[in-house]
Scaffold this motif. Structure first.
Motif, PDB file in Angstrom:
ATOM      1  N   GLU A 107      -3.986   9.950 -16.959  1.00  0.00           N
ATOM      2  CA  GLU A 107      -3.812   8.551 -17.347  1.00  0.00           C
ATOM      3  C   GLU A 107      -2.635   7.979 -16.567  1.00  0.00           C
ATOM      4  N   GLY A 108      -2.880   6.878 -15.849  1.00  0.00           N
ATOM      5  CA  GLY A 108      -1.822   6.216 -15.101  1.00  0.00           C
ATOM      6  C   GLY A 108      -0.870   5.483 -16.025  1.00  0.00           C
ATOM      7  N   LEU A 109       0.418   5.534 -15.706  1.00  0.00           N
ATOM      8  CA  LEU A 109       1.457   4.879 -16.506  1.00  0.00           C
ATOM      9  C   LEU A 109       2.136   3.739 -15.750  1.00  0.00           C
ATOM     10  N   ALA A 110       1.674   3.451 -14.535  1.00  0.00           N
ATOM     11  CA  ALA A 110       2.347   2.461 -13.682  1.00  0.00           C
ATOM     12  C   ALA A 110       1.594   1.141 -13.600  1.00  0.00           C
ATOM     13  N   GLY A 111       0.704   0.876 -14.546  1.00  0.00           N
ATOM     14  CA  GLY A 111      -0.049  -0.376 -14.526  1.00  0.00           C
ATOM     15  C   GLY A 111       0.847  -1.576 -14.774  1.00  0.00           C
ATOM     16  N   GLY A 112       0.242  -2.762 -14.715  1.00  0.00           N
ATOM     17  CA  GLY A 112       0.973  -3.979 -15.000  1.00  0.00           C
ATOM     18  C   GLY A 112       1.709  -4.552 -13.807  1.00  0.00           C
ATOM     19  N   ARG A 113       1.459  -4.038 -12.636  1.00  0.00           N
ATOM     20  CA  ARG A 113       2.082  -4.585 -11.436  1.00  0.00           C
ATOM     21  C   ARG A 113       0.998  -4.846 -10.393  1.00  0.00           C
ATOM     22  N   LYS A 114       1.292  -5.710  -9.462  1.00  0.00           N
ATOM     23  CA  LYS A 114       0.358  -6.039  -8.387  1.00  0.00           C
ATOM     24  C   LYS A 114       0.762  -5.270  -7.137  1.00  0.00           C
ATOM     25  N   LEU A 115      -0.235  -4.782  -6.417  1.00  0.00           N
ATOM     26  CA  LEU A 115      -0.022  -4.065  -5.171  1.00  0.00           C
ATOM     27  C   LEU A 115      -0.774  -4.780  -4.063  1.00  0.00           C
ATOM     28  N   ILE A 116      -0.059  -5.098  -3.002  1.00  0.00           N
ATOM     29  CA  ILE A 116      -0.672  -5.720  -1.824  1.00  0.00           C
ATOM     30  C   ILE A 116      -0.485  -4.751  -0.669  1.00  0.00           C
ATOM     31  N   ILE A 117      -1.589  -4.336  -0.077  1.00  0.00           N
ATOM     32  CA  ILE A 117      -1.554  -3.416   1.055  1.00  0.00           C
ATOM     33  C   ILE A 117      -1.810  -4.214   2.327  1.00  0.00           C
ATOM     34  N   ALA A 118      -0.814  -4.227   3.227  1.00  0.00           N
ATOM     35  CA  ALA A 118      -0.968  -4.820   4.550  1.00  0.00           C
ATOM     36  C   ALA A 118      -1.520  -3.725   5.452  1.00  0.00           C
ATOM     37  N   SER A 119      -2.792  -3.824   5.782  1.00  0.00           N
ATOM     38  CA  SER A 119      -3.521  -2.766   6.479  1.00  0.00           C
ATOM     39  C   SER A 119      -3.857  -3.189   7.906  1.00  0.00           C
ATOM     40  N   ALA A 120      -3.704  -2.267   8.836  1.00  0.00           N
ATOM     41  CA  ALA A 120      -4.102  -2.518  10.225  1.00  0.00           C
ATOM     42  C   ALA A 120      -4.845  -1.301  10.741  1.00  0.00           C
ATOM     43  N   ARG A 121      -5.895  -1.590  11.525  1.00  0.00           N
ATOM     44  CA  ARG A 121      -6.736  -0.528  12.078  1.00  0.00           C
ATOM     45  C   ARG A 121      -7.116  -0.885  13.506  1.00  0.00           C
ATOM     46  N   GLY A 122      -7.082   0.102  14.366  1.00  0.00           N
ATOM     47  CA  GLY A 122      -7.440  -0.146  15.755  1.00  0.00           C
ATOM     48  C   GLY A 122      -8.902  -0.492  15.940  1.00  0.00           C
ATOM     49  N   GLY A 123      -9.772   0.108  15.128  1.00  0.00           N
ATOM     50  CA  GLY A 123     -11.209  -0.140  15.188  1.00  0.00           C
ATOM     51  C   GLY A 123     -11.689  -0.806  13.920  1.00  0.00           C
ATOM     52  N   PHE A 124     -12.972  -0.586  13.633  1.00  0.00           N
ATOM     53  CA  PHE A 124     -13.601  -1.174  12.452  1.00  0.00           C
ATOM     54  C   PHE A 124     -14.105  -0.045  11.551  1.00  0.00           C
TER      55      PHE A 124
END
Length: 184
Positions: A107-124
């Motif tokens: 069971e996760g205990l770290a809920g209640g926050r927003k996570l934004i992942i800035a993702s970069a990839r060379g391909g698709f």
């Protein structure tokens, strides 16, 4: 509001994820002008691989848990995430602090926050591509943070950045447009 901005790209000023992350921070500051932004740069100040001695240290997890919004710059390196980001994440997963085991399982205990992942990839590598099976970056990040209880996860993605200068510029422009539309 506290915003934690974590960067892991080793490419400094040439980093796409750093640029996207800054665009996300700018958007969040527009939405929350009084927000405090805390920064952790895993390239300039690396943590090193987790050791047995690190297991009792909850300072990284406490920094994470103190934030309302976390922006993580996560480039794809060799189909996964940078090892410095993995070292940071290894310090977040602490039984009894960010997750626990019960008779019903984890069971996760770290809920209640927003996570934004800035993702970069060379391909698709999206789910609609032939290379989707090689995505051990975004799928891993989503699975890890959901395990900790974080379910409000947004990916701001630049794909195809290694496909030439025009493709890179377009991918970065598209990702910055995504960042400008973040709701928090």
């Amino acid at each position: 509001m506290i915003i934690l901005h974590v960067d892991s790209s080793i490419t400094a000023e040439n980093s796409v994820t750093r640029s996207i992350g800054e665009a996300a921070i700018a958007r969040l500051r527009t939405l929350h002008p009084d927000a405090e932004v805390r920064r952790r740069d895993l390239a300039s100040d690396p943590l090193g691989h987790v050791t047995l001695g690190d297991l009792g240290d909850a300072s990284i997890a406490e920094e994470f848990l103190s934030a309302d919004v976390i922006v993580v710059g996560a480039p794809m390196y060799n189909f996964s995430i940078p090892s410095n980001l993995k070292a940071w994440m290894d310090r977040l997963a602490i039984a009894g602090i960010t997750f626990r085991y019960s008779d019903k399982g984890a069971e996760g205990l770290a809920g209640g926050r927003k996570l934004i992942i800035a993702s970069a990839r060379g391909g698709f590598y999206g789910s609609d591509t032939r290379q989707a099976w090689l995505d051990h970056q975004e799928t891993y990040l989503r699975g890890f943070f959901e395990f900790l209880g974080v379910t409000d996860i947004a990916f701001v993605r630049a794909e195809g950045i290694a496909m030439g200068p025009d493709a890179r510029a377009k991918a970065l422009e598209d990702a910055k447009t995504q960042a400008a539309a973040i709701a928090a």
